[in-house]
Design a protein around this motif. Structure first.
Motif, PDB file in Angstrom:
ATOM      1  N   LEU A 286       0.830  -1.206   0.000  1.00 13.67           N
ATOM      2  CA  LEU A 286       0.000   0.000   0.000  1.00 13.67           C
ATOM      3  C   LEU A 286       0.866   1.257   0.000  1.00 13.67           C
ATOM      4  N   VAL A 287       1.898   1.273   0.826  1.00  8.54           N
ATOM      5  CA  VAL A 287       2.792   2.435   0.878  1.00  8.54           C
ATOM      6  C   VAL A 287       3.466   2.641  -0.476  1.00  8.54           C
ATOM      7  N   ILE A 288       3.902   1.556  -1.097  1.00 12.28           N
ATOM      8  CA  ILE A 288       4.558   1.668  -2.409  1.00 12.28           C
ATOM      9  C   ILE A 288       3.584   2.183  -3.461  1.00 12.28           C
ATOM     10  N   LEU A 289       2.356   1.641  -3.458  1.00  9.88           N
ATOM     11  CA  LEU A 289       1.372   2.030  -4.470  1.00  9.88           C
ATOM     12  C   LEU A 289       0.954   3.492  -4.344  1.00  9.88           C
ATOM     13  N   ILE A 290       1.069   4.059  -3.157  1.00  7.39           N
ATOM     14  CA  ILE A 290       0.722   5.466  -2.972  1.00  7.39           C
ATOM     15  C   ILE A 290       1.936   6.365  -3.165  1.00  7.39           C
ATOM     16  N   ALA A 291       3.083   5.963  -2.620  1.00  9.88           N
ATOM     17  CA  ALA A 291       4.262   6.837  -2.633  1.00  9.88           C
ATOM     18  C   ALA A 291       4.924   6.906  -4.011  1.00  9.88           C
ATOM     19  N   LEU A 292       5.065   5.785  -4.695  1.00 11.45           N
ATOM     20  CA  LEU A 292       5.781   5.793  -5.975  1.00 11.45           C
ATOM     21  C   LEU A 292       5.076   6.627  -7.043  1.00 11.45           C
ATOM     22  N   PRO A 293       3.749   6.484  -7.251  1.00 13.90           N
ATOM     23  CA  PRO A 293       3.108   7.367  -8.244  1.00 13.90           C
ATOM     24  C   PRO A 293       3.249   8.850  -7.895  1.00 13.90           C
ATOM     25  N   LEU A 294       3.161   9.178  -6.600  1.00 10.34           N
ATOM     26  CA  LEU A 294       3.352  10.578  -6.210  1.00 10.34           C
ATOM     27  C   LEU A 294       4.770  11.044  -6.523  1.00 10.34           C
ATOM     28  N   PHE A 295       5.739  10.180  -6.245  1.00 13.14           N
ATOM     29  CA  PHE A 295       7.138  10.518  -6.523  1.00 13.14           C
ATOM     30  C   PHE A 295       7.348  10.753  -8.006  1.00 13.14           C
ATOM     31  N   TRP A 296       6.809   9.876  -8.850  1.00 13.39           N
ATOM     32  CA  TRP A 296       6.945  10.045 -10.305  1.00 13.39           C
ATOM     33  C   TRP A 296       6.202  11.301 -10.779  1.00 13.39           C
ATOM     34  N   PHE A 297       5.032  11.561 -10.211  1.00 13.52           N
ATOM     35  CA  PHE A 297       4.254  12.724 -10.614  1.00 13.52           C
ATOM     36  C   PHE A 297       5.004  14.016 -10.290  1.00 13.52           C
ATOM     37  N   PHE A 298       5.532  14.113  -9.077  1.00  9.22           N
ATOM     38  CA  PHE A 298       6.257  15.326  -8.694  1.00  9.22           C
ATOM     39  C   PHE A 298       7.522  15.503  -9.522  1.00  9.22           C
ATOM     40  N   ASN A 299       8.230  14.403  -9.800  1.00  8.39           N
ATOM     41  CA  ASN A 299       9.443  14.515 -10.598  1.00  8.39           C
ATOM     42  C   ASN A 299       9.128  14.918 -12.035  1.00  8.39           C
ATOM     43  N   ARG A 300       8.021  14.412 -12.569  1.00  6.86           N
ATOM     44  CA  ARG A 300       7.646  14.782 -13.941  1.00  6.86           C
ATOM     45  C   ARG A 300       7.295  16.261 -14.007  1.00  6.86           C
ATOM     46  N   LYS A 301       6.557  16.749 -13.008  1.00  7.21           N
ATOM     47  CA  LYS A 301       6.209  18.160 -12.977  1.00  7.21           C
ATOM     48  C   LYS A 301       7.457  19.034 -12.851  1.00  7.21           C
ATOM     49  N   GLU A 302       8.429  18.540 -12.064  1.00  2.00           N
ATOM     50  CA  GLU A 302       9.659  19.322 -11.876  1.00  2.00           C
ATOM     51  C   GLU A 302      10.475  19.374 -13.150  1.00  2.00           C
ATOM     52  N   ASP A 303      10.542  18.235 -13.881  1.00  2.00           N
ATOM     53  CA  ASP A 303      11.281  18.215 -15.141  1.00  2.00           C
ATOM     54  C   ASP A 303      10.621  19.085 -16.195  1.00  2.00           C
ATOM     55  N   ALA A 304       9.268  19.116 -16.148  1.00  2.00           N
ATOM     56  CA  ALA A 304       8.537  19.939 -17.121  1.00  2.00           C
ATOM     57  C   ALA A 304       8.773  21.423 -16.872  1.00  2.00           C
TER      58      ALA A 304
END
Length: 304
Positions: A286-304
Motif C-alpha cells: 500500500l505504501v509503495i502504491l501510494i508513494a511511488l506514483p506521487l514521486f513520479w508525478f512530482f518529478n515529472r512536474k519538476e522536469d517539465a
C-alpha cells in the motif's frame, strides 16, 4: 627538389594507438558495504516476510497454506475501517505538516527577535520519544482532569473528550503527531528557503512587491523540492504510524482509531503470526502504491 619539410608533409600520418585503459574495480568496493547492508537488512527480511505470509507459522514450525492468509486478512471486519482511518490519518497529518511547516519556516527565516531560540523550540519535539509524547498527551487530553480542557474551561469553552470520543480520537492523535513532527518539516523548508538567492527578493522589493507577492511568486515555487520532500516523508510516515496511536488510544474507543498497523499488531497479539505477516506485506505494498506514483508525478512536474 623535395625539401625535408615536404618529405615530412607527404609522409603518411601514423596514428599512435591509445593505450587501453583497464577499468579499475576499486570503486566497486565502495558499493559493496552498502549492498551487503541493503541485502541483509532489507532484501532478505522482505523475501522472508513474503514467504512467511504464505504459511501458518509459529516459533517452532510452519505449514505452507498459499494465499489463505491474504484471503482471511481481507475478510477481517476491522480491515476496511482500519484502511480508511489510515488514509485519513496520513492525509490530515501530511497536509498540516506542509502548511504549518511552510508558515513557520517563512516566519523563522525572517528578521524576528529570538529567531535561533524559536527554531530550537520548534524542533525540540522531534527529539522526544514518541511513546513519551503519547503518554504525556494522554494525561493532558483527559476529559475532566486534563490541562487542555481545564484551560478551555477558563476561556468559557467546553472541550471534547479528546481520546474517549469516537469522533475525536483519531483526529486527536493526528494533532499530536503534527505537533511532534512539524519541526522536521520546518527544517526541510528552512533549507529550501535559505537556498533561494537573496537577489530575487531584493529585486521583487524594488519593483514594489509586497510580502504576499514575494511569498507567492518566489518562495512558494522555488521551495517546491522541499514541499515534495515534506509531502512524501509525512505521507509515508502517516501510512505506517503505529507507536503514537497505540500509546494514546490502543485503537479505541472501540475500533474508531484503529489503523492498519494496529490491526496487524492485534493479530500478532492473538497469535495469528502468518495472518499478521500477510498484513505487513499488504501495508508495504500500500505504501509503495501510494508513494511511488506521487514521486513520479512530482518529478515529472519538476522536469517539465
Amino acid at each position: 627538389m623535395t625539401t625535408v619539410t615536404d618529405a615530412v608533409t607527404e609522409a603518411p600520418a601514423t596514428t599512435v594507438p591509445e593505450p587501453v585503459r583497464r577499468r579499475s574495480p576499486y570503486p566497486y568496493w565502495f558499493i559493496l558495504p552498502g549492498g551487503v547492508i541493503f541485502t541483509v537488512f532489507f532484501l532478505v527480511p522482505s523475501v522472508m516476510a513474503f514467504w512467511f505470509s504464505l504459511t501458518r507459522w509459529t516459533l517452532f514450525d510452519q505449514e505452507f497454506i498459499g494465499l489463505d492468509n491474504y484471503v482471511q486478512f481481507f475478510r477481517e471486519p476491522a480491515l476496511a475501517s482500519g484502511l480508511w482511518h489510515t488514509l485519513i490519518y496520513a492525509v490530515v497529518t501530511s497536509g498540516l505538516k506542509v502548511v504549518l511547516g511552510m508558515a513557520l519556516a517563512v516566519l523563522l527565516t525572517g528578521p524576528i527577535l529570538g529567531r535561533g531560540f524559536m527554531r530550537s523550540v520548534a524542533f525540540f519535539p522531534v527529539l522526544v520519544s514518541t511513546i513519551g509524547v503519547g503518554l504525556t498527551f494522554q494525561i493532558l487530553m483527559h476529559p475532566t482532569r486534563g490541562v487542555i480542557n481545564q484551560a478551555l474551561d477558563l476561556a468559557g469553552i467546553t472541550g471534547p473528550a479528546w481520546l474517549a470520543d469516537p469522533d475525536w480520537a483519531l483526529l486527536s492523535v493526528a494533532f499530536v503527531d503534527v505537533w511532534q513532527g512539524v519541526g522536521l518539516a520546518l527544517v526541510i523548508y528552512m533549507a529550501g528557503i535559505l537556498s533561494i538567492p537573496g537577489e530575487y527578493f531584493e529585486a521583487a522589493t524594488m519593483d514594489g512587491a509586497g510580502a504576499w507577492h514575494r511569498f507567492r511568486n518566489i518562495t512558494l515555487p522555488l521551495a517546491r523540492p522541499a514541499t515534495v520532500s515534506v509531502i512524501l516523508l509525512s505521507l509515508i510516515g502517516g501510512l505506517r504510524k503505529f507507536d503514537l496511536i497505540w500509546a494514546m488510544t490502543k485503537g479505541g474507543p472501540g475500533f474508531t482509531s484503529d489503523v492498519m498497523a494496529s490491526v496487524i499488531y492485534k493479530q500478532y497479539q492473538a497469535g495469528f503470526y502468518g495472518l499478521s505477516t500477510a498484513g505487513n506485506v499488504v501495508l508495504f505494498l500500500l505504501v509503495i502504491l501510494i508513494a511511488l506514483p506521487l514521486f513520479w508525478f512530482f518529478n515529472r512536474k519538476e522536469d517539465a
